[in-house]
Design a protein around this motif. Structure first.
Motif, PDB file in Angstrom:
ATOM      1  N   MET A 135      -1.429 -32.455  35.835  1.00  0.00           N
ATOM      2  CA  MET A 135      -0.601 -31.519  35.088  1.00  0.00           C
ATOM      3  C   MET A 135      -0.689 -30.118  35.698  1.00  0.00           C
ATOM      4  O   MET A 135       0.331 -29.447  35.876  1.00  0.00           O
ATOM      5  CB  MET A 135      -1.045 -31.497  33.621  1.00  0.00           C
ATOM      6  N   LEU A 136      -1.885 -29.676  36.041  1.00  0.00           N
ATOM      7  CA  LEU A 136      -2.057 -28.362  36.678  1.00  0.00           C
ATOM      8  C   LEU A 136      -1.329 -28.300  38.016  1.00  0.00           C
ATOM      9  O   LEU A 136      -0.705 -27.292  38.350  1.00  0.00           O
ATOM     10  CB  LEU A 136      -3.536 -28.055  36.892  1.00  0.00           C
ATOM     11  N   SER A 137      -1.425 -29.358  38.766  1.00  0.00           N
ATOM     12  CA  SER A 137      -0.767 -29.406  40.067  1.00  0.00           C
ATOM     13  C   SER A 137       0.756 -29.342  39.909  1.00  0.00           C
ATOM     14  O   SER A 137       1.438 -28.645  40.661  1.00  0.00           O
ATOM     15  CB  SER A 137      -1.184 -30.685  40.800  1.00  0.00           C
ATOM     16  N   TYR A 138       1.287 -30.055  38.927  1.00  0.00           N
ATOM     17  CA  TYR A 138       2.729 -30.011  38.673  1.00  0.00           C
ATOM     18  C   TYR A 138       3.147 -28.606  38.239  1.00  0.00           C
ATOM     19  O   TYR A 138       4.157 -28.075  38.712  1.00  0.00           O
ATOM     20  CB  TYR A 138       3.134 -31.036  37.607  1.00  0.00           C
ATOM     21  N   GLN A 139       2.364 -27.989  37.367  1.00  0.00           N
ATOM     22  CA  GLN A 139       2.674 -26.637  36.920  1.00  0.00           C
ATOM     23  C   GLN A 139       2.678 -25.661  38.100  1.00  0.00           C
ATOM     24  O   GLN A 139       3.509 -24.757  38.156  1.00  0.00           O
ATOM     25  CB  GLN A 139       1.673 -26.170  35.859  1.00  0.00           C
ATOM     26  N   ALA A 140       1.774 -25.842  39.041  1.00  0.00           N
ATOM     27  CA  ALA A 140       1.728 -24.976  40.216  1.00  0.00           C
ATOM     28  C   ALA A 140       2.995 -25.138  41.052  1.00  0.00           C
ATOM     29  O   ALA A 140       3.557 -24.149  41.545  1.00  0.00           O
ATOM     30  CB  ALA A 140       0.492 -25.272  41.054  1.00  0.00           C
ATOM     31  N   ASP A 141       3.449 -26.377  41.207  1.00  0.00           N
ATOM     32  CA  ASP A 141       4.688 -26.605  41.958  1.00  0.00           C
ATOM     33  C   ASP A 141       5.875 -25.939  41.275  1.00  0.00           C
ATOM     34  O   ASP A 141       6.683 -25.280  41.910  1.00  0.00           O
ATOM     35  CB  ASP A 141       4.968 -28.103  42.112  1.00  0.00           C
ATOM     36  N   VAL A 142       5.969 -26.116  39.966  1.00  0.00           N
ATOM     37  CA  VAL A 142       7.067 -25.525  39.200  1.00  0.00           C
ATOM     38  C   VAL A 142       6.981 -24.002  39.241  1.00  0.00           C
ATOM     39  O   VAL A 142       7.992 -23.309  39.283  1.00  0.00           O
ATOM     40  CB  VAL A 142       7.066 -26.061  37.748  1.00  0.00           C
ATOM     41  N   GLY A 143       5.776 -23.471  39.268  1.00  0.00           N
ATOM     42  CA  GLY A 143       5.578 -22.032  39.324  1.00  0.00           C
ATOM     43  C   GLY A 143       6.169 -21.398  40.566  1.00  0.00           C
ATOM     44  O   GLY A 143       6.494 -20.204  40.576  1.00  0.00           O
TER      45      GLY A 143
END
Length: 167
Positions: free
Chosen positions: A75-83
């Protein structure tokens, strides 16, 4: 474009990350004697035979809790990509989709055993990641990618799932 070597290296890094997350969260048997116990210490002696206890399912041994650290990391990794969209950086479409699929796979296995105090937030996070991932496409709206993950409506759910600890 990624090469087979890059994919292999990425997969290896992901596996190392998962193992590290599991080690940090302490997935060892707390009843096992420590390595520093001397052979004459009580901890190193074999336990007296007792009648086997009936296994009692605990919250910490559920499928939800077993997969939670990996889910939180994904989830953190996905949020970083979206960021990256928020920072006007180019977004690699394949990687966020792959991570969203990973989150969905773990979520599907975990959903049935989610503790009641986090189940609603967990479902909100799964739905938000799915909505965001559907918008990750050429010509797609940046707002449609970012809003489900970083918007006010779902922020509390993401925070709750990220901070949740099984006991």
């Amino acid at each position: 474009m990624t090469t087979p070597r890059t994919r292999s290296r990425t997969r290896s890094l992901a596996q190392v990350s998962v193992v590290a997350a599991l080690m940090v969260t302490g997935c060892s048997d707390p009843s096992a004697p420590s390595a520093s116990a001397s052979p004459t210490s009580p901890a190193a002696k074999a336990p007296a035979p007792t009648a086997p206890a009936a296994p009692t399912p605990s919250r910490a041994s559920s499928a939800f809790c077993a997969d939670l650290p990996t889910f939180q990391l994904a989830m953190l990794s996905y949020q970083a990509d979206v960021g990256k969209v928020l920072q006007n950086q180019p977004l690699d479409f394949a990687e966020p989709r792959r991570k969203a699929a990973l989150i969905a796979g773990y979520g599907k296995r975990m959903r049935g055993s989610a503790p009641p105090d986090i189940a609603r937030h967990f479902t909100t996070v799964l739905d938000a990641v799915a909505a965001s991932a559907r918008a990750v496409k050429p010509g797609g709206s940046g707002r449609a990618v970012v809003e489900p993950v970083y918007g006010k409506r779902n922020r509390a759910a993401f925070d709750a799932v990220q901070k949740y600890e099984c006991r």
